[in-house]
Design a protein around this motif. Structure first.
Motif, PDB file in Angstrom:
ATOM      1  N   THR A 149      -1.735  -4.094   8.438  1.00  0.00           N
ATOM      2  CA  THR A 149      -1.406  -5.044   9.495  1.00  0.00           C
ATOM      3  C   THR A 149      -0.454  -4.436  10.524  1.00  0.00           C
ATOM      4  OG1 THR A 149      -1.576  -6.742   7.783  1.00  0.00           O
ATOM      5  CG2 THR A 149      -0.604  -7.409   9.886  1.00  0.00           C
ATOM      6  N   ASP A 150      -0.650  -4.772  11.791  1.00  0.00           N
ATOM      7  CA  ASP A 150       0.228  -4.356  12.888  1.00  0.00           C
ATOM      8  C   ASP A 150       0.221  -2.849  13.112  1.00  0.00           C
ATOM      9  OD1 ASP A 150       0.918  -7.018  13.141  1.00  0.00           O
ATOM     10  OD2 ASP A 150       2.655  -6.838  11.819  1.00  0.00           O
ATOM     11  N   GLY A 151      -0.877  -2.173  12.795  1.00  0.00           N
ATOM     12  CA  GLY A 151      -0.996  -0.757  13.094  1.00  0.00           C
ATOM     13  C   GLY A 151      -0.290   0.170  12.128  1.00  0.00           C
ATOM     14  N   ARG A 152       0.276  -0.356  11.072  1.00  0.00           N
ATOM     15  CA  ARG A 152       0.919   0.500  10.086  1.00  0.00           C
ATOM     16  C   ARG A 152      -0.130   1.135   9.177  1.00  0.00           C
ATOM     17  NH1 ARG A 152       4.863  -3.591   7.306  1.00  0.00           N
ATOM     18  NH2 ARG A 152       3.156  -5.009   7.901  1.00  0.00           N
ATOM     19  N   LEU A 153       0.353   2.039   8.323  1.00  0.00           N
ATOM     20  CA  LEU A 153      -0.509   2.677   7.344  1.00  0.00           C
ATOM     21  C   LEU A 153      -0.033   2.317   5.941  1.00  0.00           C
ATOM     22  CD1 LEU A 153      -0.857   6.256   8.880  1.00  0.00           C
ATOM     23  CD2 LEU A 153      -2.640   4.507   8.785  1.00  0.00           C
ATOM     24  N   VAL A 154      -0.961   2.316   5.002  1.00  0.00           N
ATOM     25  CA  VAL A 154      -0.607   2.139   3.596  1.00  0.00           C
ATOM     26  C   VAL A 154      -1.066   3.391   2.860  1.00  0.00           C
ATOM     27  CG1 VAL A 154      -2.754   0.847   3.166  1.00  0.00           C
ATOM     28  CG2 VAL A 154      -0.867   0.722   1.519  1.00  0.00           C
ATOM     29  N   SER A 155      -0.189   3.962   2.049  1.00  0.00           N
ATOM     30  CA  SER A 155      -0.507   5.200   1.344  1.00  0.00           C
ATOM     31  C   SER A 155      -1.283   4.898   0.065  1.00  0.00           C
ATOM     32  CB  SER A 155       0.782   5.948   0.996  1.00  0.00           C
ATOM     33  OG  SER A 155       1.492   5.263  -0.025  1.00  0.00           O
ATOM     34  N   ARG A 156      -1.790   5.961  -0.546  1.00  0.00           N
ATOM     35  CA  ARG A 156      -2.548   5.793  -1.780  1.00  0.00           C
ATOM     36  C   ARG A 156      -1.697   5.264  -2.915  1.00  0.00           C
ATOM     37  NH1 ARG A 156      -5.917  11.553  -1.586  1.00  0.00           N
ATOM     38  NH2 ARG A 156      -6.970  11.137   0.417  1.00  0.00           N
ATOM     39  N   SER A 157      -0.398   5.447  -2.810  1.00  0.00           N
ATOM     40  CA  SER A 157       0.508   4.924  -3.834  1.00  0.00           C
ATOM     41  C   SER A 157       1.004   3.524  -3.515  1.00  0.00           C
ATOM     42  CB  SER A 157       1.705   5.864  -4.001  1.00  0.00           C
ATOM     43  OG  SER A 157       2.402   6.014  -2.779  1.00  0.00           O
TER      44      SER A 157
END
Length: 279
Positions: A149-157
């Motif tokens: 959401t909002d252009g952020r990234l989520v990592s594999r962890s």
């Protein structure tokens, strides 16, 4: 009579004269005997060794400090290593250049590590000294799993991070939901993605709304509404209907609503609406 007595008195030898101030001592009562016995019982070799060890132990910190001070010098160079995608090697080197010229031994490596790990892309930084005047820094980046959401990234962890250049992550699926439920969204997305592969379908995005409703989007543009309850059961129902009725006409489908107890509702694309069969 008197003469006889005098002769007899002369026959008794007189006592030898004593020197003034002299005292006679018996051999068994030597006043130094006890002291000699105590001193002879002391293990002087062990005592000497013990004192030497104590003296060396007391001098060791001082000697170590003196030795380090004599050997210390400035940090002359910093080597940076790692596989960089989002982070810039040049950027890390510029940040690390702040420690060039500082004390080789007195510089706090934990401080360097903590500062580097504040950078959005950096998952971990390992810092070590290399004699005589270098630092080696090994960077491990966060591996992006999806856009959030909002252009952020989520990592594999499951870590959310906001780099200034999220677009370098390339083509990734999109996930959305409350931040505190990010791991739940990731787990659901992985489960659905693995099932979709078996039917030749690609996963594009998954959204969890604040009120708890789930919506899945496929890479072919089809939107699948799953609602709040029995999400996995509804997803399996969609898979069954797709395999039996929709696989041959997938290009005509726009939206599938799986919130029904006995089937799904299909919304067809505008150019196929007139010929759409019932599901």
């Amino acid at each position: 009579m008197l003469e006889t007595l005098l002769i007899r008195s002369r026959a008794v030898p007189p006592e030898p004269p004593r020197r003034r101030g002299a005292t006679s001592l018996e051999p068994g009562r030597d006043r130094f005997g006890v002291l000699k016995a105590v001193l002879s019982a002391v293990p002087w070799l062990q005592v000497g060794l013990g004192l030497t060890v104590l003296l060396l132990a007391a001098m060791l910190p001082w000697a170590g400090d003196r030795l380090l001070a004599a050997m210390d010098q400035q940090i002359l160079a910093v080597d940076v290593d790692g596989n960089f995608v989002g982070e810039s090697r040049v950027g890390i080197e510029r940040a690390a250049s702040a420690w060039i010229g500082k004390s080789y031994f007195a510089t706090d490596l934990a401080e360097i590590k903590a500062e580097l790990e504040q950078r959005p892309w950096v998952a971990s930084a390992a810092v070590k000294r290399v004699w005589p005047g270098r630092l080696e820094i090994d960077i491990r980046e966060r591996k992006p799993l999806a856009y959030w959401t909002d252009g952020r990234l989520v990592s594999r962890s499951g870590e959310l991070f906001s780099p200034p250049n999220p677009e370098v992550a390339g083509s990734l699926p999109r996930l959305a939901g409350p931040d505190e439920r990010v791991r739940e969204v990731i787990d659901m997305a992985r489960s659905m993605s693995e099932r979709l592969v078996d039917y030749g379908l690609g996963f594009a995005s998954l959204e969890l709304e604040q009120r708890g409703a789930w919506t899945l989007s496929l890479s072919n543009g089809i939107e699948v509404v799953l609602g709040r309850d029995q999400v996995q059961k509804r997803f399996e129902r969609f898979i069954t209907v797709y395999e039996d009725r929709l696989a041959s006409r997938v290009d005509e489908v726009s939206r599938i609503d799986a919130r029904y107890s006995n089937g799904v509702a299909v919304q067809w694309k505008a150019d196929a609406a007139g010929a759409a069969p019932k599901s």
